[in-house]
Design a protein around this motif. Structure first.
Motif, mmCIF file in Angstrom:
data_model
loop_
_atom_site.group_PDB
_atom_site.id
_atom_site.type_symbol
_atom_site.label_atom_id
_atom_site.label_comp_id
_atom_site.label_asym_id
_atom_site.label_seq_id
_atom_site.Cartn_x
_atom_site.Cartn_y
_atom_site.Cartn_z
ATOM 1 N N VAL A 199 -60.683 -13.291 -11.118
ATOM 2 C CA VAL A 199 -61.194 -12.004 -11.612
ATOM 3 C C VAL A 199 -61.378 -11.032 -10.443
ATOM 4 C CG1 VAL A 199 -63.094 -10.851 -12.807
ATOM 5 C CG2 VAL A 199 -62.237 -13.032 -13.664
ATOM 6 N N ASP A 241 -53.600 -3.967 -26.172
ATOM 7 C CA ASP A 241 -53.750 -5.411 -25.988
ATOM 8 C C ASP A 241 -53.270 -6.110 -27.243
ATOM 9 O OD1 ASP A 241 -55.611 -7.266 -23.870
ATOM 10 O OD2 ASP A 241 -54.992 -8.188 -25.776
ATOM 11 N N VAL A 290 -60.800 -16.221 -22.796
ATOM 12 C CA VAL A 290 -59.866 -16.474 -21.697
ATOM 13 C C VAL A 290 -60.637 -17.308 -20.681
ATOM 14 C CG1 VAL A 290 -60.364 -14.321 -20.438
ATOM 15 C CG2 VAL A 290 -58.163 -15.395 -20.136
ATOM 16 N N SER A 346 -66.466 -17.735 -13.614
ATOM 17 C CA SER A 346 -67.373 -17.660 -12.474
ATOM 18 C C SER A 346 -66.909 -16.527 -11.554
ATOM 19 C CB SER A 346 -67.337 -19.005 -11.742
ATOM 20 O OG SER A 346 -68.404 -19.107 -10.850
ATOM 21 N N ARG A 383 -66.235 -15.099 -20.664
ATOM 22 C CA ARG A 383 -65.276 -14.001 -20.522
ATOM 23 C C ARG A 383 -65.109 -13.208 -21.823
ATOM 24 N NH1 ARG A 383 -61.414 -14.288 -16.715
ATOM 25 N NH2 ARG A 383 -60.629 -12.385 -17.687
ATOM 26 N N SER A 412 -48.617 -5.173 -29.250
ATOM 27 C CA SER A 412 -47.954 -5.898 -28.150
ATOM 28 C C SER A 412 -46.860 -5.056 -27.534
ATOM 29 C CB SER A 412 -47.275 -7.165 -28.684
ATOM 30 O OG SER A 412 -48.227 -8.044 -29.160
ATOM 31 N N VAL A 413 -46.763 -5.132 -26.223
ATOM 32 C CA VAL A 413 -45.613 -4.509 -25.550
ATOM 33 C C VAL A 413 -44.432 -5.461 -25.699
ATOM 34 C CG1 VAL A 413 -44.667 -3.829 -23.312
ATOM 35 C CG2 VAL A 413 -47.006 -3.182 -23.943
ATOM 36 N N ALA A 460 -58.451 -6.466 -15.112
ATOM 37 C CA ALA A 460 -57.558 -5.612 -14.311
ATOM 38 C C ALA A 460 -57.267 -4.312 -15.058
ATOM 39 C CB ALA A 460 -56.251 -6.350 -13.996
ATOM 40 N N GLY A 461 -56.949 -4.421 -16.346
ATOM 41 C CA GLY A 461 -56.636 -3.228 -17.136
ATOM 42 C C GLY A 461 -57.845 -2.330 -17.328
ATOM 43 N N ALA A 485 -55.664 -27.689 -16.060
ATOM 44 C CA ALA A 485 -57.119 -27.700 -16.223
ATOM 45 C C ALA A 485 -57.425 -28.151 -17.646
ATOM 46 C CB ALA A 485 -57.682 -26.316 -15.977
ATOM 47 N N TYR A 529 -50.361 -22.838 -14.390
ATOM 48 C CA TYR A 529 -50.835 -21.448 -14.376
ATOM 49 C C TYR A 529 -50.569 -20.719 -13.055
ATOM 50 C CZ TYR A 529 -54.439 -24.719 -12.968
ATOM 51 O OH TYR A 529 -55.081 -25.784 -12.417
ATOM 52 N N ILE A 544 -50.817 -2.200 -19.827
ATOM 53 C CA ILE A 544 -50.562 -3.337 -20.720
ATOM 54 C C ILE A 544 -51.671 -4.366 -20.485
ATOM 55 C CG2 ILE A 544 -48.850 -5.025 -21.500
ATOM 56 C CD1 ILE A 544 -46.785 -3.490 -19.686
ATOM 57 N N ALA A 560 -58.067 -9.668 -9.805
ATOM 58 C CA ALA A 560 -57.692 -8.779 -10.919
ATOM 59 C C ALA A 560 -58.384 -7.421 -10.760
ATOM 60 C CB ALA A 560 -58.054 -9.423 -12.253
HETATM 61 C C1 FAD Z 1 -58.213 -23.172 -15.225
HETATM 62 C C2 FAD Z 1 -58.561 -21.807 -14.739
HETATM 63 C C3 FAD Z 1 -59.871 -21.516 -14.367
HETATM 64 C C4 FAD Z 1 -60.179 -20.251 -13.870
HETATM 65 N N1 FAD Z 1 -61.454 -19.994 -13.438
HETATM 66 C C5 FAD Z 1 -61.737 -18.793 -12.900
HETATM 67 C C6 FAD Z 1 -63.055 -18.511 -12.435
HETATM 68 O O1 FAD Z 1 -63.964 -19.323 -12.503
HETATM 69 N N2 FAD Z 1 -63.281 -17.278 -11.920
HETATM 70 C C7 FAD Z 1 -62.296 -16.329 -11.826
HETATM 71 O O2 FAD Z 1 -62.552 -15.226 -11.325
HETATM 72 N N3 FAD Z 1 -61.065 -16.560 -12.310
HETATM 73 C C8 FAD Z 1 -60.757 -17.761 -12.826
HETATM 74 N N4 FAD Z 1 -59.514 -17.987 -13.321
HETATM 75 C C9 FAD Z 1 -58.526 -16.893 -13.298
HETATM 76 C C10 FAD Z 1 -58.730 -15.892 -14.459
HETATM 77 O O3 FAD Z 1 -58.481 -16.546 -15.666
HETATM 78 C C11 FAD Z 1 -57.725 -14.757 -14.306
HETATM 79 O O4 FAD Z 1 -57.462 -14.485 -12.954
HETATM 80 C C12 FAD Z 1 -58.182 -13.444 -14.968
HETATM 81 O O5 FAD Z 1 -58.419 -13.626 -16.325
HETATM 82 C C13 FAD Z 1 -57.126 -12.362 -14.760
HETATM 83 O O6 FAD Z 1 -57.500 -11.171 -15.400
HETATM 84 P P1 FAD Z 1 -56.402 -10.140 -15.876
HETATM 85 O O7 FAD Z 1 -57.116 -8.887 -16.198
HETATM 86 O O8 FAD Z 1 -55.298 -10.090 -14.882
HETATM 87 O O9 FAD Z 1 -55.757 -10.789 -17.184
HETATM 88 P P2 FAD Z 1 -56.394 -11.367 -18.530
HETATM 89 O O10 FAD Z 1 -57.856 -11.476 -18.430
HETATM 90 O O11 FAD Z 1 -55.615 -12.580 -18.856
HETATM 91 O O12 FAD Z 1 -56.071 -10.215 -19.594
HETATM 92 C C14 FAD Z 1 -54.748 -9.917 -19.941
HETATM 93 C C15 FAD Z 1 -54.707 -9.278 -21.328
HETATM 94 O O13 FAD Z 1 -53.352 -8.888 -21.598
HETATM 95 C C16 FAD Z 1 -53.084 -9.080 -22.972
HETATM 96 N N5 FAD Z 1 -51.635 -9.205 -23.183
HETATM 97 C C17 FAD Z 1 -50.833 -10.246 -22.831
HETATM 98 N N6 FAD Z 1 -49.566 -10.012 -23.233
HETATM 99 C C18 FAD Z 1 -49.563 -8.779 -23.824
HETATM 100 C C19 FAD Z 1 -48.560 -7.973 -24.456
HETATM 101 N N7 FAD Z 1 -47.270 -8.374 -24.569
HETATM 102 N N8 FAD Z 1 -48.920 -6.772 -24.968
HETATM 103 C C20 FAD Z 1 -50.212 -6.352 -24.896
HETATM 104 N N9 FAD Z 1 -51.210 -7.083 -24.333
HETATM 105 C C21 FAD Z 1 -50.896 -8.271 -23.790
HETATM 106 C C22 FAD Z 1 -53.841 -10.364 -23.304
HETATM 107 O O14 FAD Z 1 -54.133 -10.445 -24.693
HETATM 108 C C23 FAD Z 1 -55.099 -10.238 -22.431
HETATM 109 O O15 FAD Z 1 -56.209 -9.741 -23.148
HETATM 110 C C24 FAD Z 1 -59.178 -19.247 -13.802
HETATM 111 C C25 FAD Z 1 -57.870 -19.534 -14.200
HETATM 112 C C26 FAD Z 1 -57.561 -20.808 -14.650
HETATM 113 C C27 FAD Z 1 -56.147 -21.091 -15.063
#
Ligand code: FAD
Length: 407
Positions: free
Chosen positions: A304, A33, A41, A45, A104, A127-128, A14-15, A182, A274, A9, A307
């Motif tokens: 990231v 997705d 997103v 950094s 991103r 969407s799931v 991560a995915g 933020a 968050y 999902i 993740a």
């Molecule tokens: C203010 C702020 C600043 C940040 N700065 C940094 C930074 O500088 N460096 C860093 O490494 N991290 C930073 N982060 C953290 C970073 O945003 C996340 O840790 C990262 O995006 C996580 O990746 P992910 O693959 O887990 O999820 P995501 O990148 O959020 O991807 C999740 C995906 O799941 C999809 N999705 C959601 N719900 C569903 C559903 N029901 N069905 C299907 N798809 C779905 C979404 O559309 C999305 O594309 C920051 C976070 C915040 C809040």
């Protein structure tokens, strides 16, 4: 009902890494997705550990070829004389001593496209909406409202802020961290520091540690600028996001100078509350990864990295399990992930209580301590040769006490 070995999902980092690793191990993988890519997103950094994880998954090449801004380190500074530049290459001997500053929307698209080119079946705008945990059946909804069921051998939740399984299975629990927000935008024409700190992320402490500002330079000469503070601090100003962003950026000595000729090129955005946690990270049929599990705080750019680490680890363990091995997910996944998350948590807490600034800004600390801290802030939070990893809270406390006496 459709069948697949692994259903993922979310197509974020991560995915993508989980899917790419699993197809390379010979399994069939479906990723859905709810968005279309590219999508915005926050989180721009990266840490050196990301490079290592992408390299191990054969996914680094498209990222290197994209010519993102090289990130060789991080600067922390306040409005007085306190300043430290941490060069990531001066770590404890780890291979990767730099990473990238990435938009991103571009980075995530490169990763998911790479996963797709390796054989992952990716579908967008799907969407799931439901999950039968006992039978491992996922229900997805297409844009037109039609629904499809998938039966999988394993489900990985990589839905980030969507937190799909935590909400469907009632796994949400409070984060140990305060509720922060933020407020962020992108600008052009900033006056960048040149020379040794070219490409570094700059973290500016605001006032007496009431807030902090991130400054993330991109290779197209635009820059991401965000402010992080508690909800109470923000509401005390009685301003809109845009007014607040302008006020803080142009009343801080460092950022006012850096952005004096800049134009804001996007609307000011914000995200609040968050930090999130879950009661468990896995069960027999599913694993939570990335932000769908625990998210701490942006101050050390760890999101990231965590993740990618969790996506890669979940994929490795799933591949071994589906190949017939018995896996102790508590030890090999939950305990492993929590080790790294808890190291970062200790650093985040030490940042907000001010003790980490004392350590960072002290010129009395020896080179060994600096290397250990650099290694952690580079994302090497599983390095058991680093005493600042194995007993992070104690190491921070003792170092703070010694340095505050001699400073
Ligand atoms: C203010 C702020 C600043 C940040 N700065 C940094 C930074 O500088 N460096 C860093 O490494 N991290 C930073 N982060 C953290 C970073 O945003 C996340 O840790 C990262 O995006 C996580 O990746 P992910 O693959 O887990 O999820 P995501 O990148 O959020 O991807 C999740 C995906 O799941 C999809 N999705 C959601 N719900 C569903 C559903 N029901 N069905 C299907 N798809 C779905 C979404 O559309 C999305 O594309 C920051 C976070 C915040 C809040």
């Amino acid at each position: 009902m459709r069948e697949v070995d692994i259903f993922i999902i979310g197509a974020g980092p991560a995915g993508s890494i989980a899917g790419a690793k699993l197809v390379q191990d010979g399994f069939s993988v479906k990723i859905v997705d709810k968005s279309t890519f590219p999508r915005f997103v926050i989180g721009e950094s990266l840490l050196p550990r990301c490079n290592e994880l992408l390299e191990n998954a054969n996914m680094l090449e498209p990222i290197v070829n994209a010519r993102f801004e090289l990130k060789p380190g991080a600067v922390f500074q306040d409005q007085g004389h306190n300043y430290i530049a941490l060069d990531f290459s001066k770590n404890l001997g780890q291979k990767w001593g730099s990473s990238f500053q990435v938009k991103r929307e571009e980075f995530d698209k490169l990763l998911i496209d790479d996963a797709e080119s390796k054989g992952v079946d990716v579908e967008y705008e799907v969407s799931v909406v439901a999950y039968d945990e006992i039978n491992n059946i996922i229900v997805v909804e297409n844009k037109d409202g039609s629904q499809v069921k998938y039966k999988a051998k394993k489900v990985l939740d990589a839905s980030g802020y969507g937190r799909v399984l935590p909400s469907l299975l009632n796994l949400e629990t409070d984060s140990s961290l305060a509720i922060r927000r933020a407020t962020f935008a992108r600008v052009d024409s900033d006056e960048r520091p040149s020379g040794d700190t070219n490409g570094y992320i700059f973290i500016d402490v605001v006032g007496d540690n009431e807030a902090w500002i991130w400054n993330i330079p991109f290779s197209d000469a635009t820059t991401s600028v965000g402010i992080v503070c508690t909800e109470e601090y923000f509401s005390g100003f009685k301003m809109s996001d845009e007014e607040f962003w302008n006020h803080i950026i142009y009343s801080n000595k460092n950022s006012a100078k850096r952005y004096k000729n800049s134009n804001r090129i996007v609307e000011v955005g914000s995200i609040s509350g968050y930090s999130a946690a879950v009661t468990k990270l896995f069960d027999k049929n599913y694993i939570l990864t990335g932000n769908a599990s625990e998210f701490l705080d942006p101050v050390f750019s760890s999101g990231v990295t965590l993740a990618l680490e969790s996506g890669a680890k979940a994929a490795e363990l799933t591949a071994r399990e589906l190949s017939g091995e018995e896996i102790d997910y508590q030890v090999e996944y939950a305990d492993y992930m929590m080790l790294g998350i808890n190291v970062f948590r200790d650093y985040v807490n030490a940042w907000y209580d001010g003790s980490l600034q004392t350590i960072l800004f002290s010129d009395k600390k020896n080179e060994e301590i600096t290397k250990k801290v650099i290694s952690i802030l580079s994302g090497y939070v599983w390095d058991k040769n680093n005493s600042f990893v194995t007993s992070s809270r104690l190491a921070l406390k003792t170092t703070y006490e010694i340095l505050s006496k001699v400073s």
